[in-house]
Scaffold this active site. Structure first.
Site, short mmCIF file in Angstrom:
data_model
loop_
_atom_site.label_atom_id
_atom_site.label_comp_id
_atom_site.label_asym_id
_atom_site.label_seq_id
_atom_site.Cartn_x
_atom_site.Cartn_y
_atom_site.Cartn_z
CB THR A 1 32.63 27.64 38.04
OG1 THR A 1 32.84 29.41 37.66
CG2 THR A 1 31.44 27.63 36.94
CG ASP A 2 31.84 33.06 39.99
OD1 ASP A 2 31.79 32.35 39.03
OD2 ASP A 2 32.16 34.33 40.59
CD GLU A 3 32.67 31.61 33.78
OE1 GLU A 3 32.21 31.30 32.97
OE2 GLU A 3 33.78 32.30 34.43
CE1 TYR B 1 34.06 26.12 33.23
CE2 TYR B 1 33.63 27.89 33.14
CZ TYR B 1 34.11 27.13 33.27
OH TYR B 1 34.71 26.96 35.18
CE LYS C 1 32.61 23.31 36.68
NZ LYS C 1 33.98 22.55 37.40
P1 NAD Z 1 42.69 24.23 34.18
O1 NAD Z 1 41.80 24.07 32.57
O2 NAD Z 1 43.98 24.37 34.52
O3 NAD Z 1 42.53 21.76 34.61
C1 NAD Z 1 41.95 20.84 34.07
C2 NAD Z 1 42.67 20.01 34.39
O4 NAD Z 1 41.92 18.89 34.24
C3 NAD Z 1 44.21 19.69 33.75
O5 NAD Z 1 44.90 19.34 34.26
C4 NAD Z 1 42.99 18.58 32.23
O6 NAD Z 1 43.81 17.44 31.61
C5 NAD Z 1 42.38 17.91 33.31
N1 NAD Z 1 41.11 17.36 32.62
C6 NAD Z 1 40.50 17.45 31.47
N2 NAD Z 1 39.67 17.13 31.26
C7 NAD Z 1 40.59 15.96 32.19
C8 NAD Z 1 39.34 14.38 31.27
N3 NAD Z 1 37.84 14.39 31.20
N4 NAD Z 1 39.82 13.52 32.26
C9 NAD Z 1 41.18 13.80 33.27
N5 NAD Z 1 41.73 15.34 33.24
C10 NAD Z 1 41.30 15.74 32.97
O7 NAD Z 1 40.92 24.01 35.28
P2 NAD Z 1 41.20 25.05 36.68
O8 NAD Z 1 41.50 26.40 36.11
O9 NAD Z 1 42.78 24.17 37.22
O10 NAD Z 1 40.08 25.02 37.27
C11 NAD Z 1 39.85 23.66 37.97
C12 NAD Z 1 38.49 23.11 38.08
O11 NAD Z 1 37.88 24.38 38.76
C13 NAD Z 1 37.49 23.19 36.81
O12 NAD Z 1 36.35 22.30 37.61
C14 NAD Z 1 37.24 24.95 36.82
O13 NAD Z 1 35.87 24.28 36.33
C15 NAD Z 1 36.91 24.94 38.22
N6 NAD Z 1 36.78 26.43 38.75
C16 NAD Z 1 37.89 27.34 38.31
C17 NAD Z 1 38.06 28.54 38.30
C18 NAD Z 1 39.52 29.54 37.91
O14 NAD Z 1 39.19 30.59 38.05
N7 NAD Z 1 40.15 28.77 37.09
C19 NAD Z 1 37.09 29.22 39.16
C20 NAD Z 1 36.21 27.50 39.99
C21 NAD Z 1 35.97 26.81 39.33
O1 DAU Z 2 34.43 32.43 37.80
C1 DAU Z 2 34.97 32.10 37.72
C2 DAU Z 2 35.27 30.88 36.41
O2 DAU Z 2 36.86 32.13 36.57
C3 DAU Z 2 36.25 30.23 36.13
O3 DAU Z 2 35.18 28.96 36.03
C4 DAU Z 2 36.46 29.55 35.13
O4 DAU Z 2 37.14 28.39 34.51
C5 DAU Z 2 37.74 30.74 34.50
O5 DAU Z 2 38.74 30.27 33.19
C6 DAU Z 2 37.42 32.08 34.75
O6 DAU Z 2 36.65 32.42 33.81
P1 DAU Z 2 36.70 34.24 33.20
O7 DAU Z 2 35.94 34.08 32.24
O8 DAU Z 2 36.30 34.86 33.82
O9 DAU Z 2 38.42 34.48 33.17
P2 DAU Z 2 39.21 34.68 32.24
O10 DAU Z 2 40.60 35.39 32.91
O11 DAU Z 2 38.87 33.66 30.39
O12 DAU Z 2 38.82 36.08 31.63
C7 DAU Z 2 38.76 37.16 32.84
C8 DAU Z 2 37.48 38.25 32.82
O13 DAU Z 2 38.59 38.85 31.35
C9 DAU Z 2 37.07 37.71 31.53
O14 DAU Z 2 35.79 39.35 31.87
C10 DAU Z 2 37.02 38.52 29.82
C11 DAU Z 2 38.39 39.19 30.09
N1 DAU Z 2 40.02 38.80 29.49
C12 DAU Z 2 39.20 37.47 29.11
C13 DAU Z 2 40.67 37.22 28.47
C14 DAU Z 2 41.89 36.10 28.12
C15 DAU Z 2 39.57 39.87 28.43
O15 DAU Z 2 39.29 41.32 28.93
N2 DAU Z 2 40.79 39.64 27.27
C16 DAU Z 2 41.56 38.81 27.61
O16 DAU Z 2 42.92 38.34 26.43
#
Ligand code: NAD
Ligand code: DAU
Length: 354
Positions: A132-134, A158, A162
């Site tokens: 992630t970019d975080e 989180y 990562k």
């Molecule tokens: P998600 O939470 O939707 O899915 C995570 C999946 O991993 C789930 O299916 C869960 O059951 C599985 N899991 C969790 N713990 C596990 C374990 N111990 N063993 C096996 N499986 C397990 O997450 P996502 O949003 O699909 O993100 C996927 C990946 O991409 C993550 O590594 C996250 O850090 C990264 N990522 C997410 C975003 C985003 O915006 N969602 C952006 C950049 C990177």
């Molecule tokens: O940047 C990549 C990341 O993006 C991934 O690594 C994470 O897995 C993914 O969850 C996401 O993280 P964020 O914290 O940015 O996403 P989230 O959707 O939780 O929140 C997006 C923005 O919106 C953040 O600034 C918090 C805000 N927010 C979120 C929720 C859930 C609100 O204002 N209200 C809300 O109820």
């Protein structure tokens, strides 16, 4: 055959569906099925022998070792993680366990498997770590976007977990020569995203006439990328990425949270106006800020664009329209994910009782 971890989650399920459609080769999907894992994300592949699902934990070294020996994948794409920042604030332990210990255990099993492969297969093997970019921390309004050389400065449990996993992956390349690739992507949106994250939460709350919670002043900035574009980027990195390198993935698409929420509301106003005639934006409610809330993320995606020729196919407008349409068309999926555990989370985070 490739092994995907976390393939029942949001991005992993999109990746597997796209992979099987484009590559036509089999995938073993290892997923623990936590609250975020959902086999309904993969109904499109029901009965398709190219998708082999195994319920299990990446921390279970014996299971991972057995799967590697039995199926002999040519690559591992590692998505499995605890992924929600707010949950990491309420309870970081699971994040340390899966994101750090789980990645460590997966790396150990992968190293043993890879070291035993014959020459050509050893040469061709890849371990792609999805991050992630975080991990880069928070930007000021005039700072340059995150590049691959931006120092790590994670701020939440989180992002710290990562970051730790990224460092382990890097170390396995430098120390053991494991053929790794790491991607650091910005915020994804699209079909099958669990409605704890901003965009699906806002869509569902709006449709139910519930408040649309905006943390703090709503001016935090994220770079938003359609999930299908993230998946094509991962495919490109897997096929052509240089070993040991990291690639930042993003859409050059910075938006404040308020902009994002207004976009969702205006698409919904057009596609499914509220029964009471009010614009959905009238439901916007400012709530207590997230502790340690990062102010701005932005991605410099020039490396993947120039080196691998990747570019996003969707704009924010086209991707958001597809996404809202998808949630409107998938009431059954929503009904399934919003029962039980979901209600507990909403109650804990937003103080709602229903
Ligand atoms: P998600 O939470 O939707 O899915 C995570 C999946 O991993 C789930 O299916 C869960 O059951 C599985 N899991 C969790 N713990 C596990 C374990 N111990 N063993 C096996 N499986 C397990 O997450 P996502 O949003 O699909 O993100 C996927 C990946 O991409 C993550 O590594 C996250 O850090 C990264 N990522 C997410 C975003 C985003 O915006 N969602 C952006 C950049 C990177
Ligand atoms: O940047 C990549 C990341 O993006 C991934 O690594 C994470 O897995 C993914 O969850 C996401 O993280 P964020 O914290 O940015 O996403 P989230 O959707 O939780 O929140 C997006 C923005 O919106 C953040 O600034 C918090 C805000 N927010 C979120 C929720 C859930 C609100 O204002 N209200 C809300 O109820």
């Amino acid at each position: 055959m490739i092994l995907v971890t976390g393939g029942a989650g949001f991005i992993g399920s999109n990746f597997i569906i796209d992979w099987i459609a484009s590559e036509q080769t089999p995938v073993i999907n290892l997923d623990k099925l936590t609250y975020a894992g959902n086999l309904n994300n993969l109904t499109a592949l029901q009965g398709d022998a190219r998708h082999v699902f195994v319920q299990g934990d990446i921390c279970d070294g014996a299971l991972v070792g057995r799967l590697l020996r039995e199926h002999k994948p040519r690559a591992i794409v590692h998505f499995a993680a605890e992924s929600h920042v707010d949950r990491s604030i309420h309870g970081p332990a699971e994040f340390i366990q899966t994101n750090i210990n789980g990645t460590f255990s997966l790396l150990e099993e992968t190293r043993a498997y890879w070291q035993g492969l014959p020459g050509a297969e050893k040469e061709a093997f890849r371990f792609l770590h999805v991050s992630t970019d975080e991990v880069y921390g928070s930007l000021g309004p005039d700072d340059a976007p995150f590049s691959e050389t931006t120092p790590y400065a994670p701020n939440s449990p989180y992002s710290a977990s990562k970051a730790a996993s990224d460092h382990l992956v890097r170390a396995y390349h430098h120390t053991y020569g494991l053929p790794v690739l790491t991607t650091n992507c910005s915020n994804n949106y699209g079909a099958y995203q669990f409605p704890e994250k901003l965009i699906p939460l806002i869509i569902l709350n709006a449709l139910n006439g519930k408040p649309l919670p905006i943390y703090g002043d709503g001016l935090n900035v994220r770079d938003w990328l359609y999930v299908g574009d993230h998946c094509t980027a991962i495919q490109e990195v897997l096929a052509k990425g240089r070993l040991g390198e990291t690639y930042n993935i993003g859409g050059w698409n910075e938006k404040t949270n308020l902009d994002v929420v207004h976009t969702v509301c205006s698409i919904l106003d057009e596609l499914q106006p509220a029964a009471n005639g009010n614009p959905y934006a009238s439901l916007i409610t400012y709530v207590k800020d997230r502790p340690g809330h990062d102010r701005r993320y932005a991605i410099d995606a020039r490396k993947i664009e120039h080196e691998l020729g990747w570019k996003p196919a969707e704009t924010f407008e086209t991707g958001m329209r597809k996404t809202v349409r998808w949630y409107l068309d998938h009431a059954k999926w929503i009904q399934n994910v919003t029962s039980g555990e979901y209600r507990n989370w909403i109650g804990k985070q937003y103080g709602e009782t229903s």
